[in-house]
Design a protein around this motif. Sequence first.
Motif, PDB file in Angstrom:
ATOM      1  N   VAL A   1      72.693  46.307 -21.599  1.00 35.07           N
ATOM      2  CA  VAL A   1      73.002  44.696 -21.180  1.00 35.07           C
ATOM      3  C   VAL A   1      73.599  43.756 -21.441  1.00 35.07           C
ATOM      4  N   TYR A   2      73.757  42.964 -20.291  1.00 34.70           N
ATOM      5  CA  TYR A   2      75.208  41.859 -19.538  1.00 34.70           C
ATOM      6  C   TYR A   2      74.227  40.435 -21.288  1.00 34.70           C
ATOM      7  N   LYS A   3      75.129  39.823 -20.784  1.00 33.48           N
ATOM      8  CA  LYS A   3      75.046  38.405 -21.465  1.00 33.48           C
ATOM      9  C   LYS A   3      75.312  37.376 -20.150  1.00 33.48           C
ATOM     10  N   LEU A   4      74.652  37.020 -19.777  1.00 27.29           N
ATOM     11  CA  LEU A   4      74.691  36.384 -18.933  1.00 27.29           C
ATOM     12  C   LEU A   4      75.367  34.520 -19.100  1.00 27.29           C
ATOM     13  N   HIS A   5      76.876  34.516 -18.506  1.00 32.61           N
ATOM     14  CA  HIS A   5      76.680  33.010 -18.919  1.00 32.61           C
ATOM     15  C   HIS A   5      76.906  32.228 -17.630  1.00 32.61           C
ATOM     16  N   ASN A   6      75.743  32.814 -16.830  1.00 33.40           N
ATOM     17  CA  ASN A   6      75.540  31.452 -15.940  1.00 33.40           C
ATOM     18  C   ASN A   6      73.827  31.969 -15.396  1.00 33.40           C
ATOM     19  N   PRO A   7      72.797  32.239 -16.255  1.00 35.36           N
ATOM     20  CA  PRO A   7      71.534  32.939 -15.687  1.00 35.36           C
ATOM     21  C   PRO A   7      70.705  31.401 -14.628  1.00 35.36           C
ATOM     22  N   ASP A   8      71.000  31.083 -14.493  1.00 39.96           N
ATOM     23  CA  ASP A   8      70.895  29.530 -13.562  1.00 39.96           C
ATOM     24  C   ASP A   8      70.996  30.240 -12.355  1.00 39.96           C
ATOM     25  N   LEU A   9      72.050  30.862 -11.847  1.00 38.21           N
ATOM     26  CA  LEU A   9      72.948  30.678 -11.125  1.00 38.21           C
ATOM     27  C   LEU A   9      72.851  32.643 -10.768  1.00 38.21           C
ATOM     28  N   THR A  10      73.073  33.069 -11.790  1.00 34.60           N
ATOM     29  CA  THR A  10      72.386  34.539 -11.641  1.00 34.60           C
ATOM     30  C   THR A  10      71.884  35.497 -11.420  1.00 34.60           C
ATOM     31  N   TYR A  11      70.080  34.821 -11.899  1.00 34.46           N
ATOM     32  CA  TYR A  11      68.673  35.391 -12.100  1.00 34.46           C
ATOM     33  C   TYR A  11      68.890  35.390 -10.759  1.00 34.46           C
ATOM     34  N   PRO A  12      68.603  33.935  -9.691  1.00 33.50           N
ATOM     35  CA  PRO A  12      68.150  34.156  -8.189  1.00 33.50           C
ATOM     36  C   PRO A  12      68.844  35.072  -7.004  1.00 33.50           C
ATOM     37  N   GLU A  13      70.604  35.159  -7.510  1.00 37.69           N
ATOM     38  CA  GLU A  13      71.141  36.143  -7.393  1.00 37.69           C
ATOM     39  C   GLU A  13      71.029  37.427  -7.736  1.00 37.69           C
ATOM     40  N   LEU A  14      70.167  37.677  -8.655  1.00 38.63           N
ATOM     41  CA  LEU A  14      69.820  39.300  -8.815  1.00 38.63           C
ATOM     42  C   LEU A  14      68.157  39.037  -8.345  1.00 38.63           C
ATOM     43  N   ASP A  15      67.316  38.442  -8.268  1.00 37.75           N
ATOM     44  CA  ASP A  15      66.131  37.937  -8.073  1.00 37.75           C
ATOM     45  C   ASP A  15      66.131  38.831  -5.828  1.00 37.75           C
ATOM     46  N   ARG A  16      67.071  38.325  -5.315  1.00 44.28           N
ATOM     47  CA  ARG A  16      66.761  38.345  -4.117  1.00 44.28           C
ATOM     48  C   ARG A  16      67.287  39.537  -3.814  1.00 44.28           C
ATOM     49  N   TYR A  17      68.522  40.020  -5.004  1.00 40.24           N
ATOM     50  CA  TYR A  17      68.529  41.274  -4.506  1.00 40.24           C
ATOM     51  C   TYR A  17      67.356  42.482  -4.940  1.00 40.24           C
ATOM     52  N   GLU A  18      67.082  42.255  -6.053  1.00 41.74           N
ATOM     53  CA  GLU A  18      65.449  42.674  -6.297  1.00 41.74           C
ATOM     54  C   GLU A  18      64.259  42.626  -5.403  1.00 41.74           C
ATOM     55  N   GLY A  19      64.472  42.023  -4.127  1.00 43.16           N
ATOM     56  CA  GLY A  19      63.624  41.612  -4.389  1.00 43.16           C
ATOM     57  C   GLY A  19      61.935  41.213  -4.359  1.00 43.16           C
ATOM     58  N   CYS A  20      62.648  40.064  -5.148  1.00 41.48           N
ATOM     59  CA  CYS A  20      61.378  39.167  -6.486  1.00 41.48           C
ATOM     60  C   CYS A  20      61.477  37.813  -6.258  1.00 41.48           C
ATOM     61  N   GLY A  21      62.709  37.555  -5.428  1.00 36.04           N
ATOM     62  CA  GLY A  21      62.865  35.642  -5.006  1.00 36.04           C
ATOM     63  C   GLY A  21      61.543  35.755  -4.650  1.00 36.04           C
ATOM     64  N   PRO A  22      61.488  34.514  -4.848  1.00 34.28           N
ATOM     65  CA  PRO A  22      60.027  33.295  -4.567  1.00 34.28           C
ATOM     66  C   PRO A  22      59.906  33.385  -3.387  1.00 34.28           C
ATOM     67  N   ASP A  23      61.128  33.658  -2.500  1.00 33.07           N
ATOM     68  CA  ASP A  23      60.893  33.798  -0.991  1.00 33.07           C
ATOM     69  C   ASP A  23      60.968  34.997  -0.543  1.00 33.07           C
ATOM     70  N   ASP A  24      60.221  35.820  -0.960  1.00 27.10           N
ATOM     71  CA  ASP A  24      60.438  37.591  -0.476  1.00 27.10           C
ATOM     72  C   ASP A  24      58.704  37.733  -0.726  1.00 27.10           C
ATOM     73  N   PRO A  25      58.156  38.935  -0.191  1.00 29.91           N
ATOM     74  CA  PRO A  25      57.099  38.806   0.269  1.00 29.91           C
ATOM     75  C   PRO A  25      55.635  39.944  -0.702  1.00 29.91           C
ATOM     76  N   ARG A  26      55.006  39.352  -0.716  1.00 28.98           N
ATOM     77  CA  ARG A  26      54.429  40.324  -1.763  1.00 28.98           C
ATOM     78  C   ARG A  26      53.335  41.200  -0.902  1.00 28.98           C
ATOM     79  N   PRO A  27      53.095  42.409  -1.145  1.00 28.80           N
ATOM     80  CA  PRO A  27      53.764  42.602  -2.786  1.00 28.80           C
ATOM     81  C   PRO A  27      54.992  42.664  -3.179  1.00 28.80           C
ATOM     82  N   ARG A  28      55.247  43.165  -4.311  1.00 33.81           N
ATOM     83  CA  ARG A  28      56.884  42.792  -4.399  1.00 33.81           C
ATOM     84  C   ARG A  28      57.246  44.599  -5.070  1.00 33.81           C
TER      85      ARG A  28
END
Length: 70
Positions: A1-28
């Motif tokens: 478990v990690y505490k994110l100091h800037n989640p508004d910047l970190t989550y979009p990067e993690l979402d892109r890495y995991e393929g579940c960002g808003p621009d990633d196609p479905r199904p994810r």
Amino acid sequence: VYKLHNPDLTYPELDRYEGCGPDDPRPREYERSVVAVLLDSDKWIDACVYVYAGDVTGKQRIESGEFRAA
């Protein structure tokens, strides 16, 4: 478990890495969800996790979580 100091910047990067960002196609393959987790300190917290979104019917559960050993 990690505490994110800037989640508004970190989550979009993690979402892109995991393929579940808003621009990633479905199904994810993964979706980010908030779940309750129990820390070693016996404290419960809400944490974001990436949950596999595929079908696991008939798949063996890896109780240890060590998928490389399975």
